[in-house]
Enzyme design. Structure first.
Site, PDB file in Angstrom:
ATOM      1  N   ASP A  67      -2.588  -7.971  -3.359  1.00  0.00           N
ATOM      2  CA  ASP A  67      -3.635  -7.193  -4.016  1.00  0.00           C
ATOM      3  C   ASP A  67      -4.560  -8.113  -4.798  1.00  0.00           C
ATOM      4  O   ASP A  67      -4.158  -8.701  -5.806  1.00  0.00           O
ATOM      5  CB  ASP A  67      -3.000  -6.166  -4.960  1.00  0.00           C
ATOM      6  N   HIS A 114       2.063  -7.667   1.144  1.00  0.00           N
ATOM      7  CA  HIS A 114       0.784  -7.079   0.726  1.00  0.00           C
ATOM      8  C   HIS A 114       0.286  -7.795  -0.529  1.00  0.00           C
ATOM      9  O   HIS A 114       0.999  -7.853  -1.539  1.00  0.00           O
ATOM     10  CB  HIS A 114       1.007  -5.594   0.455  1.00  0.00           C
ATOM     11  N   GLY A 143       5.408  -1.512  -4.052  1.00  0.00           N
ATOM     12  CA  GLY A 143       5.589  -2.505  -5.105  1.00  0.00           C
ATOM     13  C   GLY A 143       6.864  -2.208  -5.862  1.00  0.00           C
ATOM     14  O   GLY A 143       7.922  -2.808  -5.619  1.00  0.00           O
ATOM     15  N   SER A 144       6.791  -1.233  -6.752  1.00  0.00           N
ATOM     16  CA  SER A 144       7.948  -0.883  -7.576  1.00  0.00           C
ATOM     17  C   SER A 144       9.166  -0.545  -6.730  1.00  0.00           C
ATOM     18  O   SER A 144      10.285  -0.944  -7.059  1.00  0.00           O
ATOM     19  CB  SER A 144       7.612   0.325  -8.453  1.00  0.00           C
ATOM     20  N   GLY A 168       2.421   4.367  -5.203  1.00  0.00           N
ATOM     21  CA  GLY A 168       3.376   5.421  -5.535  1.00  0.00           C
ATOM     22  C   GLY A 168       4.359   5.774  -4.438  1.00  0.00           C
ATOM     23  O   GLY A 168       4.965   6.857  -4.471  1.00  0.00           O
ATOM     24  N   MET A 214      -5.595   4.811   0.047  1.00  0.00           N
ATOM     25  CA  MET A 214      -5.052   4.630  -1.303  1.00  0.00           C
ATOM     26  C   MET A 214      -4.483   5.969  -1.782  1.00  0.00           C
ATOM     27  O   MET A 214      -5.192   6.978  -1.804  1.00  0.00           O
ATOM     28  CB  MET A 214      -6.148   4.173  -2.284  1.00  0.00           C
ATOM     29  N   ASP A 219      -0.866   3.193   0.349  1.00  0.00           N
ATOM     30  CA  ASP A 219      -0.671   2.248  -0.757  1.00  0.00           C
ATOM     31  C   ASP A 219      -0.718   2.976  -2.088  1.00  0.00           C
ATOM     32  O   ASP A 219      -1.756   3.516  -2.465  1.00  0.00           O
ATOM     33  CB  ASP A 219      -1.786   1.193  -0.669  1.00  0.00           C
ATOM     34  N   MET A 227      -9.792  -5.775  -3.598  1.00  0.00           N
ATOM     35  CA  MET A 227     -10.366  -4.797  -4.524  1.00  0.00           C
ATOM     36  C   MET A 227     -11.386  -5.553  -5.355  1.00  0.00           C
ATOM     37  O   MET A 227     -11.195  -5.808  -6.546  1.00  0.00           O
ATOM     38  CB  MET A 227      -9.256  -4.199  -5.397  1.00  0.00           C
ATOM     39  N   HIS A 267      -5.474  -7.219   0.549  1.00  0.00           N
ATOM     40  CA  HIS A 267      -6.210  -6.019   0.148  1.00  0.00           C
ATOM     41  C   HIS A 267      -7.211  -6.422  -0.931  1.00  0.00           C
ATOM     42  O   HIS A 267      -6.828  -6.697  -2.068  1.00  0.00           O
ATOM     43  CB  HIS A 267      -5.182  -4.983  -0.367  1.00  0.00           C
ATOM     44  N   MET A 283      -7.749  -8.497  -7.150  1.00  0.00           N
ATOM     45  CA  MET A 283      -8.530  -7.668  -8.088  1.00  0.00           C
ATOM     46  C   MET A 283      -9.436  -8.553  -8.922  1.00  0.00           C
ATOM     47  O   MET A 283      -8.997  -9.597  -9.414  1.00  0.00           O
ATOM     48  CB  MET A 283      -7.571  -6.925  -9.013  1.00  0.00           C
ATOM     49  N   GLY A 331      -5.649  -0.526  -8.932  1.00  0.00           N
ATOM     50  CA  GLY A 331      -5.738  -1.325 -10.159  1.00  0.00           C
ATOM     51  C   GLY A 331      -4.378  -1.713 -10.707  1.00  0.00           C
ATOM     52  O   GLY A 331      -4.233  -2.778 -11.293  1.00  0.00           O
ATOM     53  N   PHE A 332      -3.403  -0.843 -10.507  1.00  0.00           N
ATOM     54  CA  PHE A 332      -2.104  -1.085 -11.124  1.00  0.00           C
ATOM     55  C   PHE A 332      -0.965  -0.604 -10.233  1.00  0.00           C
ATOM     56  O   PHE A 332      -1.119   0.392  -9.519  1.00  0.00           O
ATOM     57  CB  PHE A 332      -2.013  -0.339 -12.472  1.00  0.00           C
ATOM     58  N   GLY A 333       0.150  -1.313 -10.319  1.00  0.00           N
ATOM     59  CA  GLY A 333       1.359  -0.835  -9.669  1.00  0.00           C
ATOM     60  C   GLY A 333       2.034   0.210 -10.540  1.00  0.00           C
ATOM     61  O   GLY A 333       1.638   0.443 -11.683  1.00  0.00           O
ATOM     62  N   GLY A 334       3.036   0.858  -9.987  1.00  0.00           N
ATOM     63  CA  GLY A 334       3.879   1.756 -10.767  1.00  0.00           C
ATOM     64  C   GLY A 334       3.283   3.110 -11.086  1.00  0.00           C
ATOM     65  O   GLY A 334       3.756   3.800 -11.998  1.00  0.00           O
ATOM     66  N   SER A 338       4.260  -5.109  -2.110  1.00  0.00           N
ATOM     67  CA  SER A 338       3.124  -5.600  -2.893  1.00  0.00           C
ATOM     68  C   SER A 338       3.656  -6.461  -4.023  1.00  0.00           C
ATOM     69  O   SER A 338       4.377  -5.966  -4.904  1.00  0.00           O
ATOM     70  CB  SER A 338       2.336  -4.426  -3.477  1.00  0.00           C
TER      71      SER A 338
END
Ligand code: DX5
Ligand code: ZN
Length: 221
Positions: free
Chosen positions: A36, A34, A196-197, A176, A138, A174, A69, A67, A38, A143-146, A9
């Protein structure tokens, strides 16, 4: 045997160098990318739109996994399809007529996916499974990575796998995902891991190693 697909991501990548990041993770072994999207309404964050998808389409041969959102996704489907999306996924919570939305995506010649927020029950997609190419579970609130994975989502992945029951439907997880929990997520039934991270942390020199570590977690039978 197929290896699990890793879909980095770009939300966690350097936004000033997204084209380079897209090319680099493909070279490092990620078959999907991926993206995202938003809108600041469906989720409390704003990312980017179809023009960024178009720019990334030019930067990588990877499959572009979009994706959405966003509220009212129907108004934007053609725009994302024309920009070069290969797959477009929409949330079951995004509107009252997601079956129509999914059908529209397929009519545009793209694969479609249905997404479940953490608090949404898997039964909400029971009548959609014959109309989708992918179910995205999900594992964090979008809304946020990490963020940290919500452990109860592993059970949801298992239940979705049971519901999919051999259909040609990818099960994507998707939020964590880490090298520590990837094996248990794949064991529960995931065939595609968004990361992502876990891919972008450490910078370009670490991409190949990060992707390989996630893929090694388990072979799919
Ligand atoms: C969250 C996004 C995710 C996110 C994943 O709203 O849908 O794709 O970027 O990031 P990590 O892997 O860092 O949790
Ligand atoms: Zn996502």
């Amino acid at each position: 045997m197929r290896s699990v697909i890793i879909a980095p991501s770009v939300l966690t990548a350097d936004f000033g160098r997204l084209s380079e990041a897209a090319a680099a993770v493909y070279a490092a072994g990620a078959e999907w990318l991926h993206l995202d999207i938003m809108d600041g309404v469906f989720v409390p964050n704003i990312s980017f739109g179809p023009e960024m998808v178009r720019a990334l389409r030019a930067a990588t041969p990877a499959l572009l996994d979009v994706h959405l959102m966003i509220h009212n996704p129907d108004a934007y489907l053609a725009g994302f399809a024309q920009a070069g999306a290969d797959r477009i996924s929409v949330h079951v919570e995004s509107g009252p007529h997601v079956h129509r939305t999914l059908t529209t995506i397929r009519d545009l010649g793209k694969k479609c996916g249905i997404v479940l927020n953490p608090s949404t029950h898997q039964d909400s997609i029971a009548y959609l499974l014959d109309y989708v190419d992918l179910v995205l579970v999900m594992s964090v609130n979008p809304g946020f990575g990490g963020q940290k994975i919500i452990p109860a989502m592993l059970e949801k992945v298992q239940r979705v796998r049971d519901m999919v029951d051999g259909r040609p439907v990818e099960i994507e997880v998707d939020g964590g995902v880490t090298t520590q929990n990837a094996a248990s997520i794949v064991e529960a039934g995931a065939t595609v891991l968004v990361a992502g991270s876990a891919v972008f942390n450490g910078g370009p020199a670490a991409y190949a190693q990060n992707i390989a570590a996630l893929k090694r977690c388990r072979q799919l039978s």
